[in-house]
Design an enzyme around this catalytic site. Structure first.
Site, mmCIF file in Angstrom:
data_model
loop_
_atom_site.group_PDB
_atom_site.id
_atom_site.type_symbol
_atom_site.label_atom_id
_atom_site.label_comp_id
_atom_site.label_asym_id
_atom_site.label_seq_id
_atom_site.Cartn_x
_atom_site.Cartn_y
_atom_site.Cartn_z
ATOM 1 N N SER A 119 -9.845 6.738 1.685
ATOM 2 C CA SER A 119 -10.048 5.302 1.465
ATOM 3 C C SER A 119 -11.531 4.953 1.481
ATOM 4 O O SER A 119 -12.310 5.556 2.222
ATOM 5 C CB SER A 119 -9.339 4.528 2.584
ATOM 6 O OG SER A 119 -9.819 3.199 2.653
ATOM 7 N N THR B 238 -7.083 0.509 -6.171
ATOM 8 C CA THR B 238 -6.079 -0.335 -5.516
ATOM 9 C C THR B 238 -6.134 -1.714 -6.152
ATOM 10 O O THR B 238 -7.152 -2.406 -6.054
ATOM 11 C CB THR B 238 -6.364 -0.393 -4.004
ATOM 12 O OG1 THR B 238 -6.279 0.945 -3.507
ATOM 13 C CG2 THR B 238 -5.375 -1.271 -3.276
ATOM 14 N N LYS C 285 -2.876 1.763 -8.083
ATOM 15 C CA LYS C 285 -1.938 1.622 -6.953
ATOM 16 C C LYS C 285 -1.731 0.153 -6.598
ATOM 17 O O LYS C 285 -2.705 -0.575 -6.388
ATOM 18 C CB LYS C 285 -2.499 2.360 -5.725
ATOM 19 C CG LYS C 285 -1.614 2.216 -4.475
ATOM 20 C CD LYS C 285 -2.027 3.155 -3.383
ATOM 21 C CE LYS C 285 -2.953 2.540 -2.391
ATOM 22 N NZ LYS C 285 -2.354 1.522 -1.517
HETATM 23 C C1 LIG Z 1 -3.140 1.390 8.507
HETATM 24 C C2 LIG Z 1 -3.131 1.294 7.017
HETATM 25 C C3 LIG Z 1 -4.337 1.185 6.331
HETATM 26 C C4 LIG Z 1 -4.339 1.148 4.945
HETATM 27 N N1 LIG Z 1 -5.537 1.123 4.276
HETATM 28 C C5 LIG Z 1 -5.547 1.184 2.935
HETATM 29 C C6 LIG Z 1 -6.773 1.299 2.237
HETATM 30 O O1 LIG Z 1 -7.845 1.374 2.828
HETATM 31 N N2 LIG Z 1 -6.730 1.328 0.872
HETATM 32 C C7 LIG Z 1 -5.542 1.277 0.186
HETATM 33 O O2 LIG Z 1 -5.552 1.306 -1.039
HETATM 34 N N3 LIG Z 1 -4.376 1.202 0.836
HETATM 35 C C8 LIG Z 1 -4.342 1.173 2.182
HETATM 36 N N4 LIG Z 1 -3.146 1.131 2.838
HETATM 37 C C9 LIG Z 1 -1.895 1.183 2.072
HETATM 38 C C10 LIG Z 1 -1.461 2.634 1.846
HETATM 39 O O3 LIG Z 1 -2.307 3.289 0.943
HETATM 40 C C11 LIG Z 1 -0.024 2.721 1.319
HETATM 41 O O4 LIG Z 1 0.102 1.901 0.192
HETATM 42 C C12 LIG Z 1 1.010 2.309 2.365
HETATM 43 O O5 LIG Z 1 0.665 2.801 3.639
HETATM 44 C C13 LIG Z 1 2.382 2.843 1.993
HETATM 45 O O6 LIG Z 1 3.343 2.426 2.893
HETATM 46 P P1 LIG Z 1 3.880 3.309 4.133
HETATM 47 O O7 LIG Z 1 2.819 3.200 5.189
HETATM 48 O O8 LIG Z 1 5.129 2.625 4.505
HETATM 49 O O9 LIG Z 1 4.040 4.733 3.653
HETATM 50 C C14 LIG Z 1 -3.119 1.175 4.234
HETATM 51 C C15 LIG Z 1 -1.921 1.281 4.935
HETATM 52 C C16 LIG Z 1 -1.920 1.361 6.310
HETATM 53 C C17 LIG Z 1 -0.621 1.500 7.026
#
Ligand SMILES: Cc1cc2nc3c(=O)[nH]c(=O)nc-3n(C[C@H](O)[C@H](O)[C@H](O)COP(=O)(O)O)c2cc1C
Length: 387
Positions: free
Chosen positions: A107, A156, A252
């Site tokens: 990320s 994203t 995404k």
């Molecule tokens: C703690 C946390 C931080 C996240 N940070 C980002 C990020 O920095 N960039 C991003 O595109 N998605 C981020 N996401 C989303 C994840 O890439 C992903 O879409 C999501 O976690 C999928 O769902 P799941 O946790 O139920 O598998 C984050 C998710 C979580 C749980």
């Protein structure tokens, strides 16, 4: 070492071993958390079709994602602040993914920098950016990702502003944490986390601090990001960012057929059907409910992947059987990291692979590419409940 048999076991340990502010940061959704909850609840409504007397020998979970061979079609999603769940968390997760044979996505909002991760792995990883207005920053960060050998860019597209998570506001989330009496009391029971954190220098946002003038001070970081999210984002701008990268691109955060069509027409190599793990639009439908329509619309034009709500190999099977070519996991590996560091991420991947393999066998399937609607039993009207 405790006996770990499921992602839920890792989650329990994560909660016990990680400061509350960072556990809560991972284990929350926006506002009422309806979408966050439904992501997992909807997976649970779909059932698997048991079959017998089918040869289950010679099975494999191997597949490809973007032409890259993978041990199973499960990539690690970009997760901000991973290096606060455990010291050097991004490096640990990337190493575990590399050894296991699945892709890792770093990320922009990571603690370890692109260069930190590149120095510690030998295979290319993927890098994620947001749609920011600051092209000086965009160009420089993409140049750094190229120099580090990143093989694909995840853009994203569902974060032009931040969905509010109540717990983060109440906990006063910062990286590193501010030592308030409540934080100190919490840390007293999380000594392993503290000792490891004292032994690393990586405690700030490694891709941002020192790389943008206004964020020299980490305290100004949240205002920097809030200012830079592009609220006027449109498809021309997305195309511009894709061209700026010039390599493989994964978009995404797609949750509608129309947006999927646009993404495919814009030239995305893959899209991720995602509601950001329930962290953005509270009230949006779960990714798994939206998946078949999107596969139907663009599955022959681009690779369709899914994330949000995957907590088991059975969930992976369900997504693949509904037409996803691959999935991403976020929390499932973060639980592992917070629980046990690098071995915890490996454990999360092992658990999911074993579940996927066993479930495939009991459905009478031996190949990922053969999974299909026949392997599932779905409540009537499940995909048409909302219109
Ligand atoms: C703690 C946390 C931080 C996240 N940070 C980002 C990020 O920095 N960039 C991003 O595109 N998605 C981020 N996401 C989303 C994840 O890439 C992903 O879409 C999501 O976690 C999928 O769902 P799941 O946790 O139920 O598998 C984050 C998710 C979580 C749980």
């Amino acid at each position: 070492m405790p006996v770990i048999t499921s992602i839920a076991d890792l989650k329990r340990l994560h909660k016990r071993r990680t400061p509350k502010m960072f556990y809560d940061y991972a284990e929350s959704g926006s506002y009422t958390e309806q979408t966050f909850r439904e992501n997992t609840e909807d997976f649970a409504q779909i059932r698997l079709n048991q079959r017998i007397a089918r040869d289950m020998t010679g099975r494999t979970t191997k597949s490809t994602m973007l032409g890259q061979e993978v041990a199973m079609p499960v990539a690690l999603a970009p997760v901000g602040l991973t290096g606060m769940q455990r010291a050097d968390g991004e490096i640990k997760a990337a190493k575990a993914a590399e050894k296991f044979g699945v892709p890792y996505t770093l990320s922009t909002m990571s603690i370890c920098s692109i260069e930190d991760v590149a120095e510690n792995v030998s295979e290319p990883f993927w890098f994620q950016i947001y749609t920011l207005t600051d092209d000086d920053y965009n160009k420089r960060v993409l140049e750094r990702a190229r120099a580090a050998g990143c093989s694909a860019l995840v853009i994203t597209v569902d974060l032009q502003l931040l969905g509010q998570r109540h717990k983060d506001l109440k906990n006063g989330l910062t990286a590193p944490p501010k030592f308030t009496p409540a934080v100190l009391a919490d840390l007293a029971t999380k000594w392993r986390w503290g000792i490891e954190m004292l032994q690393t220098k990586r405690r700030f946002f490694g891709n941002i601090v020192g790389h943008v003038d206004s964020a020299a001070d980490p305290a100004s970081l949240s205002s920097w990001t809030a200012e830079k999210f592009d609220q006027s984002l449109n498809w021309d701008r997305i195309k511009q960012l894709m061209d700026m990268w010039g390599g493989k691109v994964i978009l995404k955060g797609i949750l509608s057929e129309e947006d999927a069509e646009m993404a495919a027409a814009t030239g995305a190599d893959a899209i991720v059907v995602s509601n950001h793990g329930g962290r953005q639009l509270d009230g949006a439908l779960s990714s798994i409910r939206m998946l078949p329509k999107i596969v139907n619309a663009v599955g022959d034009k681009t690779e369709v992947w899914l994330d949000s709500g995957i907590r088991s190999g059975q969930d992976v099977l369900k997504a693949l059987a509904l037409g996803a070519k691959g999935v991403m996991i976020g929390r499932a590996y973060v639980y592992g990291l917070g629980a046990m560091g690098e071995p915890g991420v490996t454990k999360a991947l092992e658990v999911i692979q074993k579940e996927l393999d066993t479930s495939m066998a009991l459905c009478g399937e031996r190949r990922i590419e053969n999974l299909g609607r026949d392997d599932l039993l779905i409540p009537n009207g499940f995909f048409d409940t909302y219109s």
